[in-house]
Design a protein around this motif. Structure first.
Motif, PDB file in Angstrom:
ATOM      1  N   LEU A 187       0.920  -1.480   0.427  1.00 54.01           N
ATOM      2  CA  LEU A 187       0.066  -0.354  -0.424  1.00 54.01           C
ATOM      3  C   LEU A 187       0.934   1.136  -0.244  1.00 54.01           C
ATOM      4  CD1 LEU A 187      -2.821  -0.825   2.422  1.00 54.01           C
ATOM      5  CD2 LEU A 187      -2.710  -1.075  -0.059  1.00 54.01           C
ATOM      6  N   ARG A 188       1.782   1.509   0.374  1.00 54.23           N
ATOM      7  CA  ARG A 188       2.674   2.407   0.428  1.00 54.23           C
ATOM      8  C   ARG A 188       3.355   2.788  -0.527  1.00 54.23           C
ATOM      9  NH1 ARG A 188       7.546   4.393   4.081  1.00 54.23           N
ATOM     10  NH2 ARG A 188       7.822   6.472   2.599  1.00 54.23           N
ATOM     11  N   VAL A 189       3.846   1.400  -1.513  1.00 55.35           N
ATOM     12  CA  VAL A 189       3.766   1.929  -2.869  1.00 55.35           C
ATOM     13  C   VAL A 189       2.428   2.260  -3.412  1.00 55.35           C
ATOM     14  CG1 VAL A 189       4.399   0.980  -4.654  1.00 55.35           C
ATOM     15  CG2 VAL A 189       5.506  -0.116  -2.867  1.00 55.35           C
ATOM     16  N   VAL A 190       1.389   1.524  -3.770  1.00 55.82           N
ATOM     17  CA  VAL A 190       0.098   2.201  -3.602  1.00 55.82           C
ATOM     18  C   VAL A 190       0.013   3.499  -4.101  1.00 55.82           C
ATOM     19  CG1 VAL A 190      -2.115   1.571  -3.980  1.00 55.82           C
ATOM     20  CG2 VAL A 190      -0.655  -0.017  -4.419  1.00 55.82           C
ATOM     21  N   PHE A 191       0.129   3.982  -2.488  1.00 49.33           N
ATOM     22  CA  PHE A 191      -0.171   5.730  -1.810  1.00 49.33           C
ATOM     23  C   PHE A 191       0.514   6.675  -2.910  1.00 49.33           C
ATOM     24  CE2 PHE A 191      -3.375   3.778   0.886  1.00 49.33           C
ATOM     25  CZ  PHE A 191      -3.989   4.566   1.482  1.00 49.33           C
ATOM     26  N   TRP A 192       1.774   6.308  -3.176  1.00 45.14           N
ATOM     27  CA  TRP A 192       3.172   6.701  -2.953  1.00 45.14           C
ATOM     28  C   TRP A 192       2.396   6.916  -4.955  1.00 45.14           C
ATOM     29  CZ3 TRP A 192       6.555   5.590  -7.357  1.00 45.14           C
ATOM     30  CH2 TRP A 192       7.526   5.609  -7.735  1.00 45.14           C
ATOM     31  N   PHE A 193       2.612   6.340  -5.595  1.00 45.34           N
ATOM     32  CA  PHE A 193       2.260   5.660  -7.328  1.00 45.34           C
ATOM     33  C   PHE A 193       0.199   7.111  -6.850  1.00 45.34           C
ATOM     34  CE2 PHE A 193       0.277   4.809 -11.209  1.00 45.34           C
ATOM     35  CZ  PHE A 193       1.214   4.235 -11.941  1.00 45.34           C
ATOM     36  N   VAL A 194      -0.028   6.905  -6.799  1.00 44.11           N
ATOM     37  CA  VAL A 194      -1.160   7.215  -6.957  1.00 44.11           C
ATOM     38  C   VAL A 194      -0.973   9.009  -6.927  1.00 44.11           C
ATOM     39  CG1 VAL A 194      -3.377   7.846  -5.949  1.00 44.11           C
ATOM     40  CG2 VAL A 194      -2.989   5.873  -6.664  1.00 44.11           C
ATOM     41  N   VAL A 195      -0.548   9.655  -5.468  1.00 41.49           N
ATOM     42  CA  VAL A 195       0.513  10.502  -5.698  1.00 41.49           C
ATOM     43  C   VAL A 195       1.272  11.766  -6.260  1.00 41.49           C
ATOM     44  CG1 VAL A 195       1.216  12.374  -3.754  1.00 41.49           C
ATOM     45  CG2 VAL A 195       0.147  10.507  -3.059  1.00 41.49           C
ATOM     46  N   LEU A 370       2.960   9.681   6.956  1.00 40.99           N
ATOM     47  CA  LEU A 370       3.158   8.830   7.360  1.00 40.99           C
ATOM     48  C   LEU A 370       2.804   8.534   8.683  1.00 40.99           C
ATOM     49  CD1 LEU A 370       6.228   7.584   5.819  1.00 40.99           C
ATOM     50  CD2 LEU A 370       4.021   7.318   4.991  1.00 40.99           C
ATOM     51  N   LEU A 371       2.846   7.213   9.144  1.00 36.90           N
ATOM     52  CA  LEU A 371       1.811   6.815  10.424  1.00 36.90           C
ATOM     53  C   LEU A 371       3.187   5.858  10.780  1.00 36.90           C
ATOM     54  CD1 LEU A 371      -1.133   6.975   8.382  1.00 36.90           C
ATOM     55  CD2 LEU A 371      -1.704   7.286  11.304  1.00 36.90           C
ATOM     56  N   GLY A 372       3.161   5.272  11.888  1.00 43.60           N
ATOM     57  CA  GLY A 372       4.066   3.885  12.397  1.00 43.60           C
ATOM     58  C   GLY A 372       3.917   2.965  13.531  1.00 43.60           C
ATOM     59  N   ARG A 373       4.141   2.352  13.787  1.00 45.04           N
ATOM     60  CA  ARG A 373       3.800   1.236  14.886  1.00 45.04           C
ATOM     61  C   ARG A 373       4.693   1.717  15.540  1.00 45.04           C
ATOM     62  NH1 ARG A 373      -1.610  -1.428  13.197  1.00 45.04           N
ATOM     63  NH2 ARG A 373      -1.291  -1.173  10.826  1.00 45.04           N
ATOM     64  N   HIS A 423       7.073   2.637   7.583  1.00 42.79           N
ATOM     65  CA  HIS A 423       5.968   3.256   7.583  1.00 42.79           C
ATOM     66  C   HIS A 423       5.174   3.248   7.296  1.00 42.79           C
ATOM     67  CE1 HIS A 423       9.262   5.695  10.036  1.00 42.79           C
ATOM     68  NE2 HIS A 423       8.601   5.408  11.151  1.00 42.79           N
ATOM     69  N   PHE A 424       3.504   3.323   7.142  1.00 43.45           N
ATOM     70  CA  PHE A 424       2.684   2.731   6.332  1.00 43.45           C
ATOM     71  C   PHE A 424       1.790   4.449   5.901  1.00 43.45           C
ATOM     72  CE2 PHE A 424       1.124   2.438  10.377  1.00 43.45           C
ATOM     73  CZ  PHE A 424      -0.442   2.221  10.255  1.00 43.45           C
TER      74      PHE A 424
END
Length: 550
Positions: A187-195, A370-373, A423-424
């Motif tokens: 999802l990190r890759v998907v979000f980056w690509f969309v932005v 970004l968020l973290g765990r 981070h996600f």
């Protein structure tokens, strides 16, 4: 701009402290903002300066006047832990009476104060399940489930022979899809690509909001594929049992065990269980999923290597690599392992600005949005937080004391914590899609937005409305200093201990219009977020807030 005088400030603070939230006392009925009968001040339009926790001034919204009595805060992002006290109620009513007498003595006509009975508020579960309408999340869930059920019905009717012969493959395919929808790396890759692709000024706003809705609700695909996986597995077992003479009992036993584990994991994820017993959900989902994955490998090896003609097993690598089931399962395994490879035990510094919140500091800057765990015990529990960072040497997390773990951060601050260094991305990251965004936060929910105010250069023009109680007392001077670095014309801070409890939904609409924002993004509890989203929808302003399965 004139400051409030000391005695007047104390009076406001006193009658704003009952039941842990603010009360707003006004003789007129125009707008649900701010404190009534305020001291004389210099106005500029509908904006004025009020003291920041009685020490300094900061810009707050105060477009005054309605007689109202605020109810106890239900926002999970608010730090509001005071309880009802009869003595406080008597003190509050006495002060109202004193104010009324004083105003009558000055010749001011005052309406008699009548305490209101709070309207029944919807429970979090009701809002989650029934009160949000046919959301994009539910639409994606129904789409995936319908698509699979149609294919399953055609297979059962004999019109889709591939599905009938490869029912187990369809079940594994659904597991792969649901794993992809929860893979933080993917999802990190998907979000980056969309932005990167549509986060440009010339891209239509409608396309950006559609992408935001889809990415925020992608959990609907996860849930839909989870239920579909069970349906295909049941169908596969029914076909197997019809020809049980051709299938050894150990393969049937493994398949039944996998089905049981997936059912257990699905029931644990049901909103009622997940809402009331989150730790149980998290551990069941994790350990049942791992066990099911190991048994899935065993199931694939047994089914591929079994020879019905000789009723014996003959496993070769050639057989494995030719089967789609093997490659699907390999992809599932890879996606599940990735986040666990990024776990590190790191030193942390925990400060406690109050008994209601803690600030956890880590080394290294982090990109805005970004968020973290973090976790005290990686196999037991993980907690997600928004990240505050200027993008340089360090980042931090603000944790309100709402659970056992977050309370322990205050009582026994740890020296080390486990983190996932990858981070996600979530809804805050999608702020980068737009050019002008209004960010609305209550309480500790502001932490997911602060990085956008701190980091330079800014690709997005952001504006902030923050509603919280006793800001400097609960969150500390450091949070105040962070906000002071940003343009005062783009920040509205509403301290409910001073200004009373506002109508956040109306504030959001007015703020979006005032600043000409393309979109509103809110972080609050389900009821608070719902109210803001509904108000923005009525005003034809695109708005997004956290959903229960974000």
């Amino acid at each position: 701009m004139e400051e409030m005088e000391g005695p007047e400030i104390k009076k406001i603070a006193r009658f704003s402290s009952c039941r842990g939230v603010a009360f707003e006392i006004n003789p007129n009925r125009i707008n649900p903002f701010a404190i009534g009968s305020p001291p004389k001040q210099e106005r500029i339009g509908t904006w004025l300066r009020l003291p920041w926790t009685r020490t300094s001034s900061f810009k707050v919204h105060s477009n005054a006047t309605i007689s109202s009595r605020s109810r106890s805060s239900s926002h999970f992002c608010d730090i509001d832990i005071d309880f009802y006290d009869d003595d406080d109620e008597v003190e509050f009513l006495a002060e109202v009476e004193d104010i009324e007498k004083q105003e009558k003595g000055n010749g001011v006509k005052v309406q008699k104060f009548q305490p209101k009975t709070d309207p029944p508020s919807s429970s979090r579960l009701f809002i989650i399940m029934l009160d949000q309408g046919l959301t994009v999340y539910k639409q994606l869930f129904l789409f995936c489930l319908t698509l699979n059920l149609v294919a399953l019905a055609l297979s059962a009717a004999g019109h889709f022979q591939y599905g009938r012969k490869r029912a187990a493959l369809f079940s594994i395919g659904n597991i792969l899809a649901l794993t992809l929808c929860r893979s933080e790396a993917a999802l990190r890759v998907v979000f980056w690509f969309v932005v990167k692709t549509i986060g440009r000024p010339f891209v239509p706003l409608r396309l950006k909001t559609a992408a935001t809705s889809f990415l925020q609700s992608i959990g609907g695909i996860h849930s839909g594929c989870g239920v579909s996986c069970i349906a295909w597995l049941v169908y596969s077992l029914v076909l197997t049992l019809k020809n049980k003479d051709e299938t050894p009992v150990e393969i049937i036993g493994v398949a039944f065990t996998i089905l049981s584990l997936i059912l257990l994991s699905t029931f644990a994820a049901f909103p009622l269980v997940r809402h009331l017993h989150h730790n149980l959900f998290e551990r069941t989902h994790r350990f049942a999923g791992w066990m099911a994955l190991m048994l899935l490998w065993l199931f694939i090896i047994l089914t591929i290597s079994y020879e019905p003609s000789t009723q014996s097993y003959d496993l070769t690598m050639t057989k494995l690599v030719k089967k789609q089931e093997c490659w699907f399962t390999l992809a599932i395994t890879f996606l599940i392992i990735i986040p666990w490879l990024t776990i590190r035990k790191v030193p942390v510094h925990v400060s406690t600005p109050s008994s209601h919140a803690s600030i956890i500091k880590f080394e290294g800057g982090v990109q805005a949005g970004l968020l973290g765990r973090i976790s005290p015990s990686p196999l037991s529990e993980w907690h997600a937080f928004g990240i505050i960072s200027d993008g340089n040497k360090e980042h931090m997390m603000l944790a309100g004391a709402v659970g056992d773990f977050t309370k322990s951060l205050i009582t026994t601050p740890p020296k080390h914590l486990y983190v996932r260094t990858m981070h996600f991305a979530g809804l805050p990251y999608l702020v980068n899609l737009y050019q002008r965004v209004l960010l609305v936060a209550t309480g500790s929910g502001v932490c997911v937005f602060l990085s956008f105010l701190l980091q330079q250069p800014r690709k997005v023009d952001v504006f902030l409305i923050w509603v919280a109680k006793d800001i400097e007392l609960n969150f500390g001077k450091e949070m105040k200093e962070m906000l002071s670095k940003y343009s005062k014309e783009k920040v509205v801070v509403h301290d409910t201990a001073i200004c009373g409890r506002p109508n956040v939904a109306e504030m959001s609409v007015e703020g979006a219009i005032r600043w000409n924002a393309e979109v509103v993004i809110v972080t609050s509890n389900p009821e608070g977020s719902r109210n803001v989203l509904r108000a923005c929808k009525r005003a034809n302003i695109p708005a997004f807030g956290p959903i229960w399965d974000s």
